[in-house]
Design a protein around this motif. Structure first.
Motif, PDB file in Angstrom:
ATOM      1  N   UNK A 146      95.631 119.406-108.161  1.00  0.00           N
ATOM      2  CA  UNK A 146      95.886 120.840-108.125  1.00  0.00           C
ATOM      3  C   UNK A 146      97.373 121.152-108.297  1.00  0.00           C
ATOM      4  N   UNK A 147      98.200 120.168-108.001  1.00  0.00           N
ATOM      5  CA  UNK A 147      99.646 120.327-108.086  1.00  0.00           C
ATOM      6  C   UNK A 147     100.242 118.931-108.193  1.00  0.00           C
ATOM      7  N   UNK A 148     101.542 118.845-108.070  1.00  0.00           N
ATOM      8  CA  UNK A 148     102.188 117.531-108.075  1.00  0.00           C
ATOM      9  C   UNK A 148     102.119 116.861-106.702  1.00  0.00           C
ATOM     10  N   UNK A 149     101.571 117.550-105.708  1.00  0.00           N
ATOM     11  CA  UNK A 149     101.455 117.022-104.354  1.00  0.00           C
ATOM     12  C   UNK A 149     100.090 116.361-104.192  1.00  0.00           C
ATOM     13  N   UNK A 150     100.067 115.055-103.884  1.00  0.00           N
ATOM     14  CA  UNK A 150      98.803 114.334-103.755  1.00  0.00           C
ATOM     15  C   UNK A 150      97.901 114.911-102.677  1.00  0.00           C
ATOM     16  N   UNK A 151      98.493 115.503-101.635  1.00  0.00           N
ATOM     17  CA  UNK A 151      97.682 116.053-100.544  1.00  0.00           C
ATOM     18  C   UNK A 151      96.854 117.255-100.992  1.00  0.00           C
ATOM     19  N   UNK A 152      97.173 117.825-102.149  1.00  0.00           N
ATOM     20  CA  UNK A 152      96.414 118.964-102.664  1.00  0.00           C
ATOM     21  C   UNK A 152      95.210 118.538-103.510  1.00  0.00           C
ATOM     22  N   UNK A 153      95.059 117.235-103.737  1.00  0.00           N
ATOM     23  CA  UNK A 153      93.974 116.769-104.598  1.00  0.00           C
ATOM     24  C   UNK A 153      92.607 117.181-104.052  1.00  0.00           C
ATOM     25  N   UNK A 154      91.693 117.500-104.958  1.00  0.00           N
ATOM     26  CA  UNK A 154      90.299 117.767-104.619  1.00  0.00           C
ATOM     27  C   UNK A 154      89.510 116.491-104.864  1.00  0.00           C
ATOM     28  N   UNK A 155      88.757 116.037-103.862  1.00  0.00           N
ATOM     29  CA  UNK A 155      87.981 114.810-103.999  1.00  0.00           C
ATOM     30  C   UNK A 155      86.514 115.079-104.292  1.00  0.00           C
ATOM     31  N   UNK A 156      85.904 114.179-105.058  1.00  0.00           N
ATOM     32  CA  UNK A 156      84.484 114.286-105.388  1.00  0.00           C
ATOM     33  C   UNK A 156      83.707 113.035-104.980  1.00  0.00           C
ATOM     34  N   UNK A 157      84.331 112.154-104.202  1.00  0.00           N
ATOM     35  CA  UNK A 157      83.620 110.998-103.703  1.00  0.00           C
ATOM     36  C   UNK A 157      83.723 109.779-104.603  1.00  0.00           C
ATOM     37  N   UNK A 166      91.810 118.646-121.466  1.00  0.00           N
ATOM     38  CA  UNK A 166      92.432 119.068-122.717  1.00  0.00           C
ATOM     39  C   UNK A 166      93.006 120.481-122.596  1.00  0.00           C
ATOM     40  N   UNK A 167      92.275 121.360-121.917  1.00  0.00           N
ATOM     41  CA  UNK A 167      92.728 122.737-121.766  1.00  0.00           C
ATOM     42  C   UNK A 167      93.952 122.838-120.856  1.00  0.00           C
ATOM     43  N   UNK A 168      94.081 121.898-119.922  1.00  0.00           N
ATOM     44  CA  UNK A 168      95.162 121.990-118.939  1.00  0.00           C
ATOM     45  C   UNK A 168      96.282 120.980-119.191  1.00  0.00           C
ATOM     46  N   UNK A 169      96.214 120.230-120.281  1.00  0.00           N
ATOM     47  CA  UNK A 169      97.210 119.178-120.473  1.00  0.00           C
ATOM     48  C   UNK A 169      98.617 119.722-120.645  1.00  0.00           C
ATOM     49  N   UNK A 170      98.746 120.977-121.117  1.00  0.00           N
ATOM     50  CA  UNK A 170     100.081 121.553-121.280  1.00  0.00           C
ATOM     51  C   UNK A 170     100.780 121.737-119.946  1.00  0.00           C
ATOM     52  N   UNK A 171     100.042 122.231-118.936  1.00  0.00           N
ATOM     53  CA  UNK A 171     100.647 122.450-117.629  1.00  0.00           C
ATOM     54  C   UNK A 171     100.884 121.165-116.869  1.00  0.00           C
TER      55      UNK A 171
END
Length: 338
Positions: free
Chosen positions: A136-147, A100-105
């Motif tokens: 983290x960005x529009x680039x999928x390779x930047x995603x953070x994974x949690x398993x 909710x806090x980041x939905x604008x970006x």
């Protein structure tokens, strides 16, 4: 009954999967299974659109009911008047607040994606495996994974599926094989989980009454045996982006239908006598069209459709990257109705 290998007689495009509420959606993944005697579609990122075609929100997991006789129709059973459905795999309070806090970006958000369908272990009871991550960005390779995490699926007062997330930590941590993230199926007393690492896909299994107990998992090895240790594992498939493993009543064997990671718009097929194989090599089933931009991905099949064919006809779906919608086709196997 014909003998494998599966042979295509005809492939027909039959339309776009739409919701009967009249609202439009861009959504991907589109795997499905039968739960509580109802076909249930699972989607990943879902953008409901208003009457002007404008996006009015983002969900990362939604579920809709399918239609055996009219497979191009689906139905969100919980849906607001503006067309926004409910998040199927629920967010925690922390995840919800962050989004909710980041939905604008729009660049940072938690996501819960299930690329494998619900496995029903008893009538109206089952499990869903999903990956948790954060963009983290529009680039999928930047995603953070949690398993990989797991949710218990039960029924609400109307007999529809509802998910309760289990365990505070991942069932399988990030940077390991993502068990259950490629596909899951149930065969006799076991849940089979196909997982990926480094482009290779492996299989594990667990008794269907205890999938939250990591000590109960077994892993298929190069010795063609099941082991409690994740060592010397045998890779079954390579460089597949998505796919469905299912029991074919028509061919009396297990079949895998999916697509590769090469963005080549090809639907491939394999078959085996057992979920762990040995599996045949990739064979081209059908060459899909090239979208106006991007490629087709998330190829899945849905054996619950066309029930009168007894497996002679098969519903197949894929996501068109240009339009962002799930498209549908019908496979007719060789020998059916000859």
């Amino acid at each position: 009954m014909p003998s494998p290998p599966p042979k295509l007689k005809k492939f027909e495009r039959i339309g776009t999967l739409k919701d009967v509420n009249g609202h439009n959606y861009t959504r991907d993944i589109g795997c499905s299974s039968v739960f509580n005697r109802k076909p249930i579609w699972l989607f990943g990122d879902t953008f409901p659109l208003n009457d002007k075609g404008q996006m009015i929100g983002l969900l990362t997991s939604t579920a809709a009911m399918g239609n055996e006789r009219e497979p191009t129709k689906s139905k969100y059973w919980i849906c607001k008047s503006d067309g926004k459905p409910a998040q199927f795999i629920p967010f925690t309070d922390e995840e919800w607040r962050f989004n909710k806090e980041h939905q604008g970006g729009g660049k940072q958000r938690y996501f819960l994606w299930s690329f494998s369908s619900i496995v029903e272990t008893s009538p109206g009871q089952g499990w869903v495996f999903f990956t948790k991550g954060r963009t983290q960005s529009t680039n999928l390779s930047d995603n953070v994974g949690y398993g990989v995490q797991i949710g218990r699926v039960s029924t609400d007062e109307h007999g529809m599926p509802v998910v309760t997330r289990c365990m505070n930590e991942p069932l399988f941590p990030h940077n390991t094989i993502t068990w259950g993230s490629f596909e899951t199926l149930i065969d006799h007393d076991y849940i089979y989980l196909y997982g990926e690492k480094g482009g290779q896909i492996f299989v594990s299994r667990v008794p269907n009454d205890c999938p939250t107990d990591r000590s109960k998992y077994e892993f298929w090895t190069k010795d063609n045996t099941w082991s409690k240790e994740q060592k010397n594992l045998k890779d079954l498939f390579w460089k597949l982006q998505s796919g469905t493993v299912f029991w074919s009543k028509y061919y009396n064997c297990f079949i895998l239908i999916g697509c590769t990671m090469w963005a080549d718009n090809k639907i491939i097929v394999r078959h085996a006598k057992r979920p762990e194989g040995p599996w045949t090599s990739d064979a081209l089933l059908y060459q899909l069209y090239k979208p106006q931009s991007g490629f087709n991905y998330c190829v899945n099949v849905h054996p619950w459709a066309f029930p009168e064919s007894n497996g002679g006809e098969l519903l197949v779906s894929w996501t068109d990257q240009h339009t962002g919608v799930v498209e549908l086709g019908k496979i007719t196997w060789e020998g059916y109705n000859d």
